[in-house]
Motif scaffolding. Structure first.
Motif, short mmCIF file in Angstrom:
data_model
loop_
_atom_site.label_atom_id
_atom_site.label_comp_id
_atom_site.label_asym_id
_atom_site.label_seq_id
_atom_site.Cartn_x
_atom_site.Cartn_y
_atom_site.Cartn_z
N TYR A 1 0.90 -1.21 0.10
CA TYR A 1 0.03 0.11 0.13
C TYR A 1 0.88 1.12 -0.32
CZ TYR A 1 -3.49 -2.90 1.16
OH TYR A 1 -4.39 -4.57 1.41
N SER B 1 0.94 5.95 -0.18
CA SER B 1 -0.21 6.58 -0.28
C SER B 1 1.59 7.81 -0.89
CB SER B 1 -0.38 7.52 0.96
OG SER B 1 0.79 7.36 1.88
N ASP C 1 -7.89 5.73 0.06
CA ASP C 1 -8.36 4.89 1.41
C ASP C 1 -9.34 5.73 1.99
OD1 ASP C 1 -8.20 7.36 2.65
OD2 ASP C 1 -6.38 7.28 3.38
N CYS C 2 -10.22 4.99 2.73
CA CYS C 2 -11.07 4.91 3.44
C CYS C 2 -11.91 6.33 4.35
CB CYS C 2 -11.48 4.15 5.41
SG CYS C 2 -9.76 4.87 6.38
N LEU D 1 -4.76 6.15 -2.66
CA LEU D 1 -3.88 5.39 -2.48
C LEU D 1 -3.67 4.42 -3.40
CD1 LEU D 1 -3.15 3.89 0.46
CD2 LEU D 1 -5.13 2.34 0.19
N ARG E 1 -2.52 0.46 -3.92
CA ARG E 1 -1.81 -0.80 -4.15
C ARG E 1 -1.60 -1.79 -5.23
NH1 ARG E 1 -7.32 -4.19 -2.09
NH2 ARG E 1 -7.93 -3.78 -4.38
#
Length: 208
Positions: A72, A74, A107-108, A113, A115
């Protein structure tokens, strides 16, 4: 090839986007407690006992064929991807990944983000399982945080996913309850009590 067959298994276990926690995203699932709650992580026996449990459960799925590590990233991530990949390959005694894919998402919190999916063929290049499992168990203690909840073992023929997320536990999910019923029956004392009621509902009828 690896992406397509992994996606097929994820669809079969009803978790097409590989959402976490694996146990709660898949209807046919077992959750095992790996770290012995009676031992302190400071005890020299804690990780020995955890590795024994993890390895024994791993050995119950004899036809695992695909290894996936998800990295992951960022925008403010400093660590170099190549450096992390080299560390992973050294730990697991693996060559470079057979296939690599990147997915841009959020992301949440709605922040960008990425992957990155690294795939290995476990039949052609089997990992050094003990080292990899131990590395995951110690992810919060040995500094390789990128292993936490990020390493996935697949049997893409029988649609099984094994996920050791850290020293706390392991999720094993499948397309069919009868695939995992022997595990449920053989290791009842290792099942996580918090989720036992849900597991009993799914698997107890297959062991009557």
């Amino acid at each position: 090839m690896f992406l397509e067959r992994t996606l097929a298994t994820l669809a079969a276990i009803k978790n097409p986007r590989l959402q976490l926690p694996i146990f709660y995203e898949s209807p046919i699932a077992l959750r095992f407690e790996i770290g012995d709650p009676e031992l302190s992580p400071k005890s020299p026996h804690y990780f020995q006992a955890g590795l024994l449990r993890a390895a024994l459960l791993y050995e119950q799925i004899p036809k695992l064929d695909t290894l996936l590590w998800v990295l992951y990233r960022s925008p403010d991530t400093d660590s170099e991807i190549d450096t992390l990949l080299e560390r992973f390959c050294t730990l697991a005694h693996l060559p470079n990944a057979a296939e690599v894919y990147a997915q841009n998402t959020i992301d949440c919190h709605g922040d960008p983000l990425t992957r990155i999916f690294f795939f290995w063929d476990m039949k052609e290049t089997p990992p050094h399982t003990a080292s990899l499992l131990e590395g995951i168990l110690k992810t919060d203690f040995a500094g390789f945080s990128e292993l936490s909840s990020a390493v996935f073992f697949f049997d893409t023929t029988h649609h099984i996913l094994l996920h050791l997320y850290d020293d706390r536990g392991m999720d094993i999910v499948a397309e069919k309850a009868e695939t995992l019923a022997p595990l449920y029956a053989s290791f009842p004392n290792w099942l996580l009590d918090y989720d036992r009621k849900r597991m009993d509902t799914v698997f107890a009828p297959h062991n009557e």
